[in-house]
Every structure is written in structure tokens, then in C-alpha cells.
Design an enzyme around this catalytic site. Structure first.
Site, short mmCIF file in Angstrom:
data_model
loop_
_atom_site.label_atom_id
_atom_site.label_comp_id
_atom_site.label_asym_id
_atom_site.label_seq_id
_atom_site.Cartn_x
_atom_site.Cartn_y
_atom_site.Cartn_z
N LYS B 81 0.85 -1.19 0.00
CA LYS B 81 0.00 0.00 0.00
C LYS B 81 0.89 1.24 0.00
CE LYS B 81 -3.84 1.98 2.76
NZ LYS B 81 -4.65 1.78 3.99
N SER B 156 -9.71 1.65 3.32
CA SER B 156 -8.87 2.48 2.47
C SER B 156 -7.86 1.68 1.64
CB SER B 156 -8.11 3.49 3.33
OG SER B 156 -7.19 2.82 4.16
N SER B 180 -9.69 -0.85 7.40
CA SER B 180 -9.13 -0.60 6.07
C SER B 180 -8.44 -1.79 5.41
CB SER B 180 -8.13 0.57 6.12
OG SER B 180 -8.82 1.79 6.15
#
Lengths: 511, 487
Positions: B81, B156, B180
Site C-alpha cells: 500500500k 482504504s 481498512s
């Protein structure tokens, strides 16, 4: 010198920032330092790059615990960290890791000495209570150019203690004495070198005035940028005068922060209370609270040295040396230790002290570009302490306590005369040679050792001055000095004056 | 080499690499080709470095040839990420504020993955600064759900979930502050694990809310998740919130730990707002465990209704402070034509941050303000303690809890324009972060529209081994993971 005028008294509280002398920064293992190329003492943590986290340096915690123990504070059982949020370009994270509602140290006091009636007379002592001491991180430094400003983060993250006094000081002189004593305490404890030119000690003063007898505090003005101990004194004196003048002409004081320029001796307003920050303190979630247990405190307590005033009291008691000596000796731990070692070796503390305070310090001063040392708390020349003062030239001095003790022994026994001893001192300061050896090599020993020869010189001198003999016999003791000159002349200046005196008296008595 | 090699679990890829049926270069090449083919529709990646990945793969092959292979992750392409630092790679947090920022240092998890021989592959898109539940808050472009590219992948860590589901990596890492990892894992049909707070170092993770953030893996199987967790877990001297505990061999423990377990069903997690298809799928998962001999017990977490409120006070307060460093002074976006430092702050931050980030900074600044601190932040922390106590009380009776991961399956891009509606997506995941617990989302079915559904298992602090074993028992008896999106 700055006593407020009739009917008013000043109330002063000091906030002192002291950089802690650790090898690495408080929340990351990058080195601390002064005078390096800009932004070389940095790493991702110092620069607050995305994703970086602080990790506490235990040495900084050791230092504040030591400061707290030296000043008699209560030490909190837990070291807890908070974030103080504000934006400023010298602050890499735009928050400062600090301690808000749980400072590591509470209470305690700084003992101060006020100026005495004369320089060689000890002044009164009092204890200025402390509110708190907490630990935080220092910020970087802005360098303003003509068209832009540059930030140097070398200083950012240096461990910093904030030492806050109660509003318990009343004159600029007291503030001066407070800083002097606090500074000595920090240096003694090895906590900081407190070099104000390097920003290792910085002071802000909160000053207000009120009618004598009033217990509420007046409107407070914070004075900033007091970057030497005498600027602190001068700035406070100036601010008290300014406030009194405002009140006397019927004006009202406003709560504000003022900047004092020590060079020009004037201050100007920086901001008023309305512009005060809301720091939005909250516990730093990146740092776990750290337990400070009894064992930790005991370990630090074992490293705590005796402080100057306690040492001075002990020197009075143990060595019966006067204030004129202690007031010089105790402010430098190395010098005090040196004195004690020499005094113990020699058994003549007063004589040892005199040699150290007069001759050794003079020679050390000469050899370190004229800087003096061992300044007393009331010394008026303490501003802008030079870096040389911080390092102890004593450590490299060739004259060791054994030299001093040996020299005292030579003088006390009459083996060398005072003037010869002074010569010997200068020489041994340069070479480190023992005084006996210098005396022998240079023929500085009081001579002769032959009592018969001395007696003959004495007889000759007495025989040549009947007038003085008569005067002496009639009770004028000083008449004996008239014989000494000729004896010394005959002895080519090397006779032991004590022996000369004894011999003359013996002969005169027999007449 | 099978044509769908990019859909194989790490355990199988590792076996193939070890047996020299494929090389790491071939595997990485296949993943690169797949990414090139599909990412124009998924937008899982913010950037990738093909040459760098192939070089890492070649180094892995050299190690294996020399008998120096470092374990099952050696040669496996792992995506990170874009909030996890890799030295020399962009670290954007999907924000214009950091659009041109390149990290000079490795996060601790990055270093651990490198040490394990993983091929670090690409920077994965996410909500800006990990704030969001749909990855629509990416400043660059929204991520599309591989199962239906008109829909969101969750967030997210939407890029991390979508990349894995689309076959663009062997495993990925995300970060989980309020759900997330788990929620996008559920919406994309993959396994997502949020470890106990303090198990995995946060050093090098762009901070959103420091007391809630945890890095964790996305994987095709529970066993893969165990394998990656074993590599990234452990105390780090660079993170004082990381715990000093013995790290179990999670993968080996999977086989050793057998039920039956006692599972709790928190009634507050099955109420109003839960999609009936999801409710039914989770009920079937519960039925499976009951059938396996597990004791199923309804329990209560009475403070659940306060989770969202406490979360949005604590998370935004911490975020307002954590994001203060993005000021345009030292790095990141700096506005042009500024007059002084304050002007740099105002303009750079106004231009650099997106709407949701600004919303949270403002809220967080407000709740910490003088006079409001006690009413908001302090009270939220007290509520947080009660929420954690709820869970700990439940764990006196049960080994783990089972709940839906998300109340809704993947929704249409642009469908939820009201921020509050989006915040509700995390209603089942937020309590776990507030309580600092480990939780895993495992695929447990599909809706009628073929959208994946995830079940959440919540474990006791640092009991990841048990949690993984419970999830593994379910996974072995089902084949949800063998279905793949058609792109």
C-alpha cells in the site's frame, strides 16, 4: 540596584531551558552537536519524514531525574509524553513532544546567594521554590536571509529540560543569582554545559509588579530572548522600570510577550494575550509511558554530586577556610576537588587555598587566553561566558595537588622564601617539575643550613649596629629588622628568615 | 507454467519455485504482464517499477540456485500500500501532498520482506492518507473492484485488495485503522488480517491515527496470511508501541490447533442496516462451525453503539496532529507564489489535501481545542476503555467472535456521496481497532450479483495463531477462494 519604587514590588518567575548533554538526540539515535554543517545531524525521524516514529533515549531521562534529585524535586513514577501542537518552520513535525500535565519533576528549590555587603563578605542565602521540570525536544533554527529564510535542523530533537520557578523572585539580582546557581548545579551534575552562546541555557522571564502587601499577581509580561545571564538581569531591571513608569503615569499594563535586546537595552512587544496559542495538548500515542522505579532513582542518586553551597558549608566547617577562598573554589567542581586533594595532602588548607585561588588560577587564566575561572555567584563579569570556561584546564594542568602540597610544605618549613616560592610556582606550572627539585636545581632553597655560619653573620650585624641593639633592648621589637638586611646580604638572600629571626633573638636575649 | 499462475496461493508458488518448475523471473514476469493487461481497468497501482521487480526476482533466482533461498516468500511478488515506505520508491499516500515524494528509507515491514526475499512490487492505490472506505478518496484515481469494475473495492486499502483479487500480486500489505484491511478484503473476496495493535511495527507507515493503525497482509488463503504475518510481525526498536512477545510459527500452528472452539456472536453486529444476503452468508458460516462441534454463544458488546463516535474523535484528533508535518517546508507539495511561512502553510495544505482529509483535520483540531478536550477526546478515550472491556468480557466466555465484515457488499463508485454514509461501512470493524484486537476477514460467499462477502473473526490480543486456525478450518471446507473475477 533595581528595587521598585515606593509602594510596589516586582514578582518574577523564570522559565529556563537547559539542553541535556546526551550523545544522541532524544527520540532517535542521530548525534547531537553544535557548529556542524547545517542539516548534517539529521535523519528521517529528525526531519519528520512520513512514517517515522520517536523512540525515547533513556540517557535524557537519566539526566532529568538527576536534575530533579539535585534540586530536591518529587520525581513522577511514570514518564508520560504529550504533543504540543503548533506550526512553526523550525518544528519538523509541527508538534513538539513535551510533558504537559505530568511533568517528571515537581517542587524542589534552587538555593541562591544574594550579594553581600562587600565582595569578600558572604551574602544572605534563600531557596527559590520550583514549580516543575519537564523534558521535551528542542527545535531547529531559522536563519533569515535578505529574501528567504533557511532552516537548520541540527538542533532539532536535542533533549531539553524546562525548569520553571515559582513567581518567587523579586529583584533582577535575585534572578541573576538564581540562574548562576542553577547553571552551576547543571554543570556540577554533568547534565549540561549550559553555554548560553551555544543556546544550551536559555531563559524567559515572567515579570509583574504589584502594590506591596498585595497577594494577587499583577499583569504579567513575558520577556524573551534573554541570551546571557547579565542580559537576564538587565532585561528584568529594565522591564520592572518600564512597568513602574507605566503605572506611575496612570497607564495600564497589558499581558504580552516582549523581546529584550541586550545590546541596545530596549524591549518591544512581540504579541499580546489575544494571539496566545492553543497548543491542543494530548498524550503522544507513539510513545509508551515509561516507569521510573525506585531502583532507577537510587542508581541516579548515587551519581549525584555535592552542590556548591553544601560544599561551601562543608569547607567552612572542615577546613576553616574563609569565604574569600570558598566563594572561588566551590563554583568549579574540578577546582574544589583539586583543593580538597591538596589540602588533605598538605594539612594546611588555608595556605593551599591561597596558592590555588591566587597563583594557580592566575596562571591558568594566562594559559587559556586570559579567561578567568571559578567565578563567584555575585561576580558582575559573568556575561557571555566563554567556552574555555566550560572545559577544565585543570585536567591538563601540570601542577597537581601534590605539587601544591609540596610547595606549601617548603614555605611553611622555611625551606624556601615566599618570593622564591612564587618563582618556583611559575616554573612548575610550565614544566610540572616537583618544587623541591626546582628549588635545588635553581638554588632557591633558603640557606645556609650551617647554623654556625648564620650565627656569625648575625653576630656581625648586631655588632655593627649598637643603636638598634639599644632600641631593641628598650622594647622596640621592630628594631630587630635593622639586623636582618645585613644578614640577608651576607647570605646572598638565601637565609631562612624564620631562622634568622630566631637566631637574632637568641643572641640579643643573651646580651 | 500455468496460464493463471497469478491466481495461485503463495504456498503453491513457493513449492513450484522450490521445485524449479518456475523461476522467480518468470513468476514476476507473469504478474507484470497480468498487471499491464488488467490494471487499466482496476487502477490498483499508483506506480510500479518493472525493471526493479525483475532485478529482485533475478536476485532471488540466484539465491535459490546457490542454495541460499530465504524461505517461502523468496521470489514472491508482494505489493505494498502506498503508505508503507520503500527506500528509493515513491511514497504518496495517494495524496497530491506527496505526489512527488520518494522515501529515502525502508519501513520495518519493508526491510523484513526484503530480508525474506520477497519481490517488492509496485505502490498500491488507497484512500488519501488511508482515510476512507471506498478508495474513492485517492487523489489520483479511484480503484475499481475487479468483480465489477463499476463498483468500489472498499477502502482504504482498496488497491491492496483489488490487486490481489485481480492477480496483480502474490500477496499485498495494507494498513487498518478502522477496517481498512478487512472491509476491502471482504468486498474483493480475499483474506485480510488486521493484527493485534503492537504486533507489527508501524515504523515507516505513514501515520493516520497512531493508536489505531496496524499493518497487515492481504492473501489468497489463510495459510498465505499466516506466512506473511510470520515475516512482518515482531518487536521493533524503532517503534516503542511494538510489543516484545515471542512470535509463534503461525503457519505451522495452523495444523496443530484444532477445534472445537467456543465462538461468540455479538448480537449488536446483526442488527439494522445489515444486508440480508450478507446476514445469510455469515449465518451459514456460523452453522458450519456449529456443525463442526463448536459451541456458538450469543454475547453482547453493549457499548458497540458508541464505537463510531469514539473512533471519529480519537482518529481525527491523532490525524490532525500526525498530518501537521505536511507543511510544504521540508518536502511534499509547496504552493507557488507564497509570501511567508504562514502563507506556505495555508496554500500548500489547501492545495495538497483532498476534501476528506481536510474534513478530518478540522474535526480533529476542533476536538483537541482548549475547552473541548475533556468533552470530546478525554471522553472518547474513556468510551474506548469500555469498548475494550466489552470484548475482554466476551473473551472470558468464548475463544473468538464471528461477525459480518461489512454491512454491505461492494457499492457503485460515486453511490455514497455523504461522508456519514461511508463511515457506516466500518461499523463492524471499528470496535476491533479501538480495542486493539486481531481480526481477520475471510471470504464466505457471494451475493446474487456475484459480489464477494466476507466474514470477520475477532480474536484475543496476540492470539493470531488461534484466530488463523479458526479461519483456516472454515476455509478448508469451502472453495470460495477458487473463484476469480473475470477481467
Amino acid at each position: 540596584m533595581t528595587e521598585p519604587s515606593a509602594g510596589y514590588e516586582a514578582v518574577i518567575g523564570l522559565e529556563v531551558h537547559v539542553q541535556v548533554k546526551t550523545r544522541s538526540k532524544i527520540f532517535t539515535p542521530v548525534a547531537t552537536g553544535y557548529g556542524h554543517e547545517p542539516n548534517t545531524l539529521t535523519d528521517p525521524v529528525v526531519l519528520a519524514l512520513p512514517g517515522t516514529l520517536p523512540v525515547m533515549n533513556k540517557a535524557a531521562l537519566d539526566a532529568i531525574i538527576k536534575a530533579g534529585l539535585l534540586l530536591g524535586c518529587d520525581i513522577a513514577p511514570v514518564c508520560k509524553w504529550d504533543r504540543k501542537n503548533y506550526f512553526y518552520p523550525d518544528s519538523p513535525k509541527n508538534y513538539q513532544i513535551s510533558q504537559y500535565d505530568q511533568p517528571l519533576c515537581r517542587g524542589g528549590a534552587v538555593e541562591i546567594e544574594l550579594p553581600g555587603p562587600a565582595r569578600n563578605v558572604m551574602g544572605g542565602h534563600k531557596k527559590i521554590p520550583l514549580t516543575r521540570i519537564h523534558l521535551e525536544e528542542d527545535v531547529g533554527k531559522l536563519n533569515h536571509g535578505a529574501t528567504d529564510s533557511l532552516v537548520d535542523f541540527n538542533r532539532a530533537g536535542t533533549p531539553l529540560m524546562e525548569i520553571v520557578s515559582e513567581p518567587a523572585l523579586h529583584t533582577a539580582e535575585e534572578a541573576f543569582a538564581y540562574l548562576t546557581s542553577l547553571r552551576a548545579t547543571m554543570i556540577y551534575g554533568g547534565i549540561s554545559d549550559c553555554d548560553m552562546e551555544k543556546g544550551q541555557l536559555r531563559c524567559d522571564a515572567n515579570i509583574s509588579i504589584r502594590p506591596v502587601g498585595e497577594t494577587e499577581l499583577g499583569i504579567k509580561v513575558e520577556l524573551k530572548n534573554l541570551n546571557s545571564i547579565s542580559f537576564v538581569r538587565d532585561g528584568i531591571a529594565h522591564e520592572i522600570k518600564r512597568q513602574l513608569a507605566v503605572v506611575e503615569r496612570g497607564g495600564t499594563l497589558v499581558q504580552e510577550t516582549r523581546d529584550y535586546d541586550g545590546e541596545s537595552g530596549i524591549s518591544q512587544s512581540l504579541r499580546s494575550k489575544e494571539m496566545a496559542h492553543d497548543y491542543r495538548y494530548f498524550p503522544d500515542p507513539d510513545l509508551m509511558p515509561v516507569k521510573v522505579d525506585e531502583a532507577w532513582k537510587r542508581r541516579i542518586a548515587a551519581e549525584c554530586p555535592e552542590l556548591p553551597f553544601a560544599k561551601q558549608r562543608r569547607f567552612f566547617e572542615q577546613y576553616q577556610v574563609p569565604y574569600t577562598l570558598t566563594s572561588v573554589l566551590v563554583w568549579d567542581k574540578d577546582l574544589a576537588d583539586y583543593f580538597e586533594e591538596a589540602a588533605k595532602l598538605s594539612g594546611k588548607p588555608q595556605a593551599v587555598g591561597n596558592w590555588i585561588v591566587n597563583d594557580l588560577l592566575r596562571e591558568l587564566g594566562r594559559s587559556s587566553s586570559g579567561a578567568g575561572r571559578g567565578l563567584s555567584p555575585t561576580d558582575r563579569t559573568m556575561s557571555g561566558m566563554s567556552p574555555e570556561l566550560q572545559q577544565s584546564p585543570l585536567a591538563v594542568c601540570r601542577v597537581r595537588p601534590a605539587h601544591i602540597a609540596a610547595l606549601v610544605q617548603l614555605v611553611e618549613s622555611g625551606t624556601v622564601l615566599t618570593n622564591a616560592a612564587k618563582e618556583i610556582f611559575v616554573e612548575m606550572f610550565g614544566s610540572g617539575e616537583m618544587p623541591e627539585s626546582i628549588a635545588d636545581r635553581r638554588g632557591l632553597r633558603a640557606a645556609p643550613t650551617d647554623a654556625g655560619e648564620l650565627e656569625q653573620w648575625c653576630r656581625d650585624a648586631i655588632g655593627a649596629n649598637a643603636k638598634a641593639v639599644a632600641e631593641f633592648k628598650s622594647g622596640k621589637d621592630s628594631a630587630i629588622n635593622a639586623f636582618k638586611g645585613p644578614v640577608m646580604k651576607a647570605a646572598k638572600g638565601k637565609a631562612n628568615p624564620k631562622l634568622v629571626d630566631e637566631t637574632l633573638r637568641k643572641l640579643l636575649a643573651a646580651m | 507454467m500455468p496460464s493463471d499462475i497469478f491466481f495461485q496461493p503463495i504456498t503453491e508458488l513457493a513449492a513450484a519455485l522450490e521445485a524449479k518448475k518456475i523461476s522467480a523471473v518468470e513468476l514476476t514476469g507473469a504478474v507484470i504482464a497480468r498487471t499491464r493487461a488488467v490494471d487499466g481497468r482496476v487502477h490498483a497501482f499508483n506506480s510500479f517499477d518493472e525493471a526493479g521487480a525483475l532485478a529482485q526476482a533475478a536476485a532471488s533466482d540466484a539465491r535459490r540456485t546457490g542454495g541460499q533461498a530465504r524461505g517461502p516468500l523468496d521470489g514472491i511478488p508482494v505489493g505494498l500500500k502506498d503508505v508503507i515506505a520503500v527506500a528509493g520508491q515513491p511514497l504518496t499516500a495517494s495524496s497530491n501532498m506527496l505526489a512527488n515524494f520518494v522515501s529515502p528509507y525502508d519501513a520495518t515491514v519493508t526491510r523484513k520482506l526484503k530480508d525474506a526475499g520477497a519481490v517488492l512490487w509496485g505502490r498500491l492505490n488507497c484512500d488519501e492518507f488511508a482515510m476512507g472506505s471506498s478508495t474513492e478518496n485517492s487523489a489520483f484515481r479511484p480503484v475499481h473492484n475487479p468483480w465489477d469494475t463499476t463498483r468500489v473495492p472498499g477502502g482504504s486499502s482498496g488497491g491492496s485488495a483489488a490487486a490481489l483479487a485481480a492477480g496483480e500480486a502474490g500477496a499485498t500489505l495494507g494498513s487498518d485503522t478502522g477496517g481498512s484491511i478487512r472491509q476491502p478484503a471482504a468486498l474483493c473476496g480475499v483474506v485480510g488480517l488486521k493484527p493485534t495493535y503492537g504486533l507489527v511495527s508501524r515504523y515507516g507507515l505513514v501515520a493516520f491515527a497512531s493508536s489505531l493503525d496496524q499493518i497487515g497482509p492481504f492473501a489468497r488463503t489463510v495459510e498465505d496470511a499466516a506466512l506473511v504475518l510470520g515475516v512482518i510481525a515482531g518487536h521493533d526498536e524503532r517503534d516503542s508501541t511494538s510489543c516484545k512477545i515471542e512470535i509463534p510459527k503461525y503457519r505451522a500452528e495452523l495444523g496443530r490447533r484444532r477445534g472445537p472452539w467456543k465462538l461468540g456472536i455479538p448480537k449488536e453486529y446483526f442488527g439494522e442496516g445489515l444486508d440480508p444476503e450478507i446476514a445469510a452468508a455469515v449465518e451459514r458460516a456460523i452453522a458450519f462451525y456449529r456443525h463442526e462441534g463448536c459451541e456458538i454463544k450469543e454475547i453482547t458488546l453493549p457499548h458497540t453503539q458508541y464505537c463510531l463516535d469514539a473512533y471519529y474523535v480519537i482518529a481525527t484528533a491523532e490525524a490532525s496532529s500526525n498530518l501537521a508535518r505536511y507543511d510544504g517546508i521540508r518536502y511534499g507539495h509547496r504552493s507557488k507564489d507564497t509570501t511567508d511561512a504562514v502563507d506556505i502553510y495555508f496554500k500548500s495544505r489547501s492545495e495538497g489535501f483532498g476534501a476528506e482529509v481536510k474534513r478530518r483535520i478540522i474535526l480533529g483540531t476542533y476536538v483537541l481545542s482548549s475547552g473541548y478536550y475533556d468533552a470530546y477526546y478525554l471522553r472518547a478515550q474513556k468510551v474506548r476503555t469500555l469498548i475494550r472491556q466489552d470484548f475482554l468480557n466476551a473473551f472470558r466466555e468464548v475463544d473468538a467472535l464471528i461477525t459480518p465484515t461489512s454491512p454491505v457488499p461492494a457499492f457503485k463508485i460515486g453511490e455514497k456521496s455523504d461522508p456519514l454514509a461511508l463511515y457506516l461501512c466500518d461499523i463492524y470493524t471499528i470496535g476491533v481497532n479501538l480495542a486493539g484486537l486481531p481480526a481477520i476477514s475471510v471470504p464466505c460467499g457471494f451475493t446474487d450479483r456475484s459480489l464477494p462477502i466476507g466474514a470477520q473473526l475477532i480474536g484475543q490480543p496476540f492470539q493470531e495463531a488461534a484466530l488463523l486456525a479458526i479461519a483456516h478450518a472454515y476455509e478448508r471446507a469451502h472453495d470460495w477462494g477458487t473463484r476469480h473475477p473475470i477481467l
